[in-house]
Write a protein that holds these residues in place. Structure first.
Motif, PDB file in Angstrom:
ATOM      1  N   LYS A 280       0.722  -0.949   0.822  1.00  0.00           N
ATOM      2  CA  LYS A 280      -0.146  -0.027  -0.317  1.00  0.00           C
ATOM      3  C   LYS A 280       0.556   1.213  -0.161  1.00  0.00           C
ATOM      4  O   LYS A 280       0.886   2.407   0.269  1.00  0.00           O
ATOM      5  CB  LYS A 280      -0.892   0.165   1.354  1.00  0.00           C
ATOM      6  CG  LYS A 280      -1.856  -1.043   0.885  1.00  0.00           C
ATOM      7  CD  LYS A 280      -3.182  -0.913  -0.112  1.00  0.00           C
ATOM      8  CE  LYS A 280      -4.048  -1.853   0.294  1.00  0.00           C
ATOM      9  NZ  LYS A 280      -5.218  -1.744  -1.144  1.00  0.00           N
ATOM     10  N   LYS A 281       2.322   0.938  -0.967  1.00  0.00           N
ATOM     11  CA  LYS A 281       2.975   2.216  -0.708  1.00  0.00           C
ATOM     12  C   LYS A 281       3.134   3.019   0.534  1.00  0.00           C
ATOM     13  O   LYS A 281       3.552   4.000   1.298  1.00  0.00           O
ATOM     14  CB  LYS A 281       2.595   3.335  -2.143  1.00  0.00           C
ATOM     15  CG  LYS A 281       2.274   2.467  -2.785  1.00  0.00           C
ATOM     16  CD  LYS A 281       4.164   2.202  -3.889  1.00  0.00           C
ATOM     17  CE  LYS A 281       2.940   1.719  -5.036  1.00  0.00           C
ATOM     18  NZ  LYS A 281       4.183   1.319  -5.805  1.00  0.00           N
TER      19      LYS A 281
ATOM     20  N   ALA B 129       1.139   3.875   2.389  1.00  0.00           N
ATOM     21  CA  ALA B 129      -0.304   4.458   3.504  1.00  0.00           C
ATOM     22  C   ALA B 129      -0.289   3.908   4.938  1.00  0.00           C
ATOM     23  O   ALA B 129      -0.442   2.922   5.328  1.00  0.00           O
ATOM     24  CB  ALA B 129      -1.547   4.145   2.623  1.00  0.00           C
TER      25      ALA B 129
ATOM     26  N   ALA C 171       3.098   6.827   1.285  1.00  0.00           N
ATOM     27  CA  ALA C 171       1.989   7.794   0.290  1.00  0.00           C
ATOM     28  C   ALA C 171       0.467   8.156   0.816  1.00  0.00           C
ATOM     29  O   ALA C 171      -0.184   8.398   1.127  1.00  0.00           O
ATOM     30  CB  ALA C 171       1.237   6.402  -0.300  1.00  0.00           C
ATOM     31  N   GLY C 172       1.091   8.893   2.449  1.00  0.00           N
ATOM     32  CA  GLY C 172      -0.092   9.931   3.070  1.00  0.00           C
ATOM     33  C   GLY C 172      -0.568   8.628   4.167  1.00  0.00           C
ATOM     34  O   GLY C 172      -0.097   7.383   4.745  1.00  0.00           O
TER      35      GLY C 172
ATOM     36  N   ASP D  29      -4.007   6.024   5.211  1.00  0.00           N
ATOM     37  CA  ASP D  29      -4.606   5.455   4.442  1.00  0.00           C
ATOM     38  C   ASP D  29      -5.706   6.195   4.607  1.00  0.00           C
ATOM     39  O   ASP D  29      -6.251   6.658   5.327  1.00  0.00           O
ATOM     40  CB  ASP D  29      -4.924   4.489   5.271  1.00  0.00           C
ATOM     41  CG  ASP D  29      -4.983   3.616   4.491  1.00  0.00           C
ATOM     42  OD1 ASP D  29      -6.225   3.622   4.095  1.00  0.00           O
ATOM     43  OD2 ASP D  29      -4.658   1.631   4.209  1.00  0.00           O
ATOM     44  N   ILE D  30      -6.732   5.835   2.910  1.00  0.00           N
ATOM     45  CA  ILE D  30      -7.893   6.550   2.431  1.00  0.00           C
ATOM     46  C   ILE D  30      -8.720   6.049   3.317  1.00  0.00           C
ATOM     47  O   ILE D  30     -10.072   6.468   3.565  1.00  0.00           O
ATOM     48  CB  ILE D  30      -7.672   6.958   0.930  1.00  0.00           C
ATOM     49  CG1 ILE D  30      -6.720   8.051   0.580  1.00  0.00           C
ATOM     50  CG2 ILE D  30      -8.527   7.336   0.537  1.00  0.00           C
ATOM     51  CD1 ILE D  30      -5.859   8.826  -0.944  1.00  0.00           C
ATOM     52  N   THR D  31      -8.874   5.219   3.252  1.00  0.00           N
ATOM     53  CA  THR D  31     -10.090   4.401   3.837  1.00  0.00           C
ATOM     54  C   THR D  31     -10.268   4.533   5.153  1.00  0.00           C
ATOM     55  O   THR D  31     -11.389   4.587   5.723  1.00  0.00           O
ATOM     56  CB  THR D  31      -9.797   2.811   3.669  1.00  0.00           C
ATOM     57  OG1 THR D  31      -8.631   2.250   2.480  1.00  0.00           O
ATOM     58  CG2 THR D  31     -10.498   1.515   4.108  1.00  0.00           C
TER      59      THR D  31
ATOM     60  N   PHE E 162      -9.878   7.255   6.619  1.00  0.00           N
ATOM     61  CA  PHE E 162     -10.158   8.598   6.091  1.00  0.00           C
ATOM     62  C   PHE E 162     -11.643   8.932   6.056  1.00  0.00           C
ATOM     63  O   PHE E 162     -12.361   9.583   6.776  1.00  0.00           O
ATOM     64  CB  PHE E 162      -9.716   9.434   5.269  1.00  0.00           C
ATOM     65  CG  PHE E 162      -8.008  10.239   5.194  1.00  0.00           C
ATOM     66  CD1 PHE E 162      -8.792  10.508   6.489  1.00  0.00           C
ATOM     67  CD2 PHE E 162      -7.164  10.917   4.842  1.00  0.00           C
ATOM     68  CE1 PHE E 162      -6.944  11.755   6.570  1.00  0.00           C
ATOM     69  CE2 PHE E 162      -5.967  11.492   4.915  1.00  0.00           C
ATOM     70  CZ  PHE E 162      -5.486  12.365   6.395  1.00  0.00           C
TER      71      PHE E 162
ATOM     72  N   GLY F 102       1.615  13.629   1.444  1.00  0.00           N
ATOM     73  CA  GLY F 102       0.953  13.927   2.468  1.00  0.00           C
ATOM     74  C   GLY F 102       1.400  13.827   4.195  1.00  0.00           C
ATOM     75  O   GLY F 102       2.664  14.952   3.748  1.00  0.00           O
TER      76      GLY F 102
HETATM   77  N1  COA Z   1      -4.300   4.957   1.119  1.00  0.00           N
HETATM   78  C1  COA Z   1      -4.594   3.997   1.150  1.00  0.00           C
HETATM   79  N2  COA Z   1      -4.461   2.872  -0.045  1.00  0.00           N
HETATM   80  C2  COA Z   1      -3.355   3.794  -0.604  1.00  0.00           C
HETATM   81  C3  COA Z   1      -3.390   4.599  -0.663  1.00  0.00           C
HETATM   82  C4  COA Z   1      -3.456   5.766   0.820  1.00  0.00           C
HETATM   83  N3  COA Z   1      -2.745   6.659   0.656  1.00  0.00           N
HETATM   84  N4  COA Z   1      -1.990   4.943  -1.523  1.00  0.00           N
HETATM   85  C5  COA Z   1      -1.661   4.433  -2.204  1.00  0.00           C
HETATM   86  N5  COA Z   1      -3.107   3.050  -1.453  1.00  0.00           N
HETATM   87  C6  COA Z   1      -3.113   1.489  -2.407  1.00  0.00           C
HETATM   88  C7  COA Z   1      -3.681   1.630  -3.070  1.00  0.00           C
HETATM   89  O1  COA Z   1      -5.526   1.669  -3.322  1.00  0.00           O
HETATM   90  C8  COA Z   1      -3.297   0.186  -4.089  1.00  0.00           C
HETATM   91  O2  COA Z   1      -3.747  -0.741  -3.729  1.00  0.00           O
HETATM   92  P1  COA Z   1      -4.327  -2.000  -4.346  1.00  0.00           P
HETATM   93  O3  COA Z   1      -3.379  -2.005  -4.885  1.00  0.00           O
HETATM   94  O4  COA Z   1      -5.225  -2.524  -2.960  1.00  0.00           O
HETATM   95  O5  COA Z   1      -5.786  -0.949  -5.042  1.00  0.00           O
HETATM   96  C9  COA Z   1      -1.917   0.418  -3.571  1.00  0.00           C
HETATM   97  O6  COA Z   1      -1.661   1.188  -3.552  1.00  0.00           O
HETATM   98  C10 COA Z   1      -0.768   0.525  -4.646  1.00  0.00           C
HETATM   99  O7  COA Z   1      -0.572   2.189  -4.621  1.00  0.00           O
HETATM  100  P2  COA Z   1      -0.667   2.597  -6.534  1.00  0.00           P
HETATM  101  O8  COA Z   1      -1.742   3.508  -6.871  1.00  0.00           O
HETATM  102  O9  COA Z   1      -1.869   1.111  -7.310  1.00  0.00           O
HETATM  103  O10 COA Z   1       0.804   2.674  -7.105  1.00  0.00           O
HETATM  104  P3  COA Z   1       0.948   3.752  -8.151  1.00  0.00           P
HETATM  105  O11 COA Z   1       2.524   3.216  -8.716  1.00  0.00           O
HETATM  106  O12 COA Z   1       0.711   3.849  -9.902  1.00  0.00           O
HETATM  107  O13 COA Z   1       0.906   5.031  -6.569  1.00  0.00           O
HETATM  108  C11 COA Z   1       0.637   6.734  -5.358  1.00  0.00           C
HETATM  109  C12 COA Z   1       1.276   4.850  -6.015  1.00  0.00           C
HETATM  110  C13 COA Z   1       1.549   6.090  -3.699  1.00  0.00           C
HETATM  111  C14 COA Z   1       1.142   7.783  -6.185  1.00  0.00           C
HETATM  112  C15 COA Z   1      -0.588   6.642  -5.335  1.00  0.00           C
HETATM  113  O14 COA Z   1      -0.846   5.392  -4.819  1.00  0.00           O
HETATM  114  C16 COA Z   1      -1.270   7.675  -4.889  1.00  0.00           C
HETATM  115  O15 COA Z   1      -1.073   8.958  -5.558  1.00  0.00           O
HETATM  116  N6  COA Z   1      -2.103   7.179  -3.548  1.00  0.00           N
HETATM  117  C17 COA Z   1      -3.031   7.944  -2.949  1.00  0.00           C
HETATM  118  C18 COA Z   1      -1.699   9.395  -1.872  1.00  0.00           C
HETATM  119  C19 COA Z   1      -1.937  10.459  -0.797  1.00  0.00           C
HETATM  120  O16 COA Z   1      -3.679  11.392  -1.695  1.00  0.00           O
HETATM  121  N7  COA Z   1      -2.149  10.501   0.227  1.00  0.00           N
HETATM  122  C20 COA Z   1      -3.493  11.134   1.403  1.00  0.00           C
HETATM  123  C21 COA Z   1      -2.528  12.336   1.167  1.00  0.00           C
HETATM  124  S1  COA Z   1      -3.326  13.284   1.999  1.00  0.00           S
END
Ligand code: COA
Length: 248
Positions: A23-24, A26, A62-63, A65-67, A69, A105
């Motif tokens: 989940k990068k 998160a 990756a900040g 976890d949006i779930t 949020f 984030g």
């Molecule tokens: N919350 C929940 N899940 C997240 C996440 C987050 N902040 N960031 C990444 N993930 C999850 C994705 O949903 C995905 O899950 P899945 O494989 O079950 O679908 C997995 O991590 C891999 O992410 P993915 O988007 O497929 O990889 P990517 O290399 O294409 O992009 C990011 C990576 C980090 C750029 C992109 O996932 C992203 O923009 N994430 C959101 C970041 C964000 O807005 N954070 C909050 C800031 S306030």
């Protein structure tokens, strides 16, 4: 411990590693709680003189976890996230970060609390809070303008424009940019360098350099108050749902 946060003490350096690569990195609420514990505990262990925060290749963090949020939208910002921000700001030992890949984030705003940041050349820092219907947190609305100047802080925090590692160094958030494969070792060497300094004098110097700590805490609390309200907005909820429902 959640299992997604690894804590390792090696000599005088404690490494706190976010390890949720699928989940990068998160941050879940359990991960915040584990990081808070590891930070607070390190202040109580004399042998630890520096803390390094690291992620995994390709993802510092990756900040939030949006779930979480989305689930929290009814109840506001979870205290575990809020306590982490306090622990980060109040920690007494110097903090080094090894940043590889994405720092989004809180992955970026936590860097504003670090004393020394090493980034791999491929790192990307971004704070898309406004696009998600939220406001920047972790006292970034105070610290980013102080560190980068208002114009660059606005571009990053409000317009949500990402920074490359080189741009982040130019903006004064990152100390050193190295080949991505070397970021961890270079950061660890810096942490060991800091740990080898006389700890009391480091503590006094840091305390003086961070004499606005209470202002930082107040900013974290004020931001959290707004954040709490915004988490409940239709705008934010729609943005979270859109991210989670997106097609690859
Ligand atoms: N919350 C929940 N899940 C997240 C996440 C987050 N902040 N960031 C990444 N993930 C999850 C994705 O949903 C995905 O899950 P899945 O494989 O079950 O679908 C997995 O991590 C891999 O992410 P993915 O988007 O497929 O990889 P990517 O290399 O294409 O992009 C990011 C990576 C980090 C750029 C992109 O996932 C992203 O923009 N994430 C959101 C970041 C964000 O807005 N954070 C909050 C800031 S306030």
């Amino acid at each position: 411990m959640s299992g997604a946060i690894e804590v390792k003490d090696d000599g005088a350096v404690r490494t706190i590693r976010m390890n949720r690569p699928e989940k990068k990195n998160a941050l879940t609420l359990a991960m915040y709680a584990d990081m808070t514990r590891a930070l607070r505990q390190s202040d109580e262990i004399d042998a630890i003189r520096c803390i390094m925060i690291a992620g995994v290749p390709g993802a510092f963090c990756a900040g939030n976890d949006i779930t979480d949020f989305l689930n929290a939208a009814g109840g506001g910002l979870d205290p575990r996230a809020h306590e982490f921000l306090h622990a980060l700001a109040r920690r007494q030992k110097p903090l080094v970060a090894a940043v590889n890949g994405v720092a989004i984030g809180v992955g970026t705003t936590m860097l504003l609390h670090c004393d020394h940041v090493v980034a791999g050349s491929g790192a990307v820092l971004s704070t898309p809070f406004i696009k998600l219907g939220l406001i920047p947190e972790a006292a970034s609305t105070l610290l980013a303008p102080m560190r980068m100047g208002y114009a660059r802080a606005f571009s990053m925090l409000v317009m949500g424009r990402p920074l490359s590692a080189a741009e982040a160094k130019d903006a004064g958030i990152v100390n050193t940019v190295v080949d991505s494969a070397e970021a961890h070792d270079v950061a660890l060497a810096a942490a060991r360098e800091i740990a080898a300094l006389p700890p009391r004098t480091v503590a006094v110097a840091r305390g003086l350099m961070r004499s606005h700590l209470e202002e930082i805490i107040k900013q974290i609390d004020t931001e959290s108050m707004h954040f709490r309200e915004l988490l409940q907005s239709d705008e934010a909820r729609a943005a979270f749902a859109a991210f989670l429902a997106r097609r690859k």
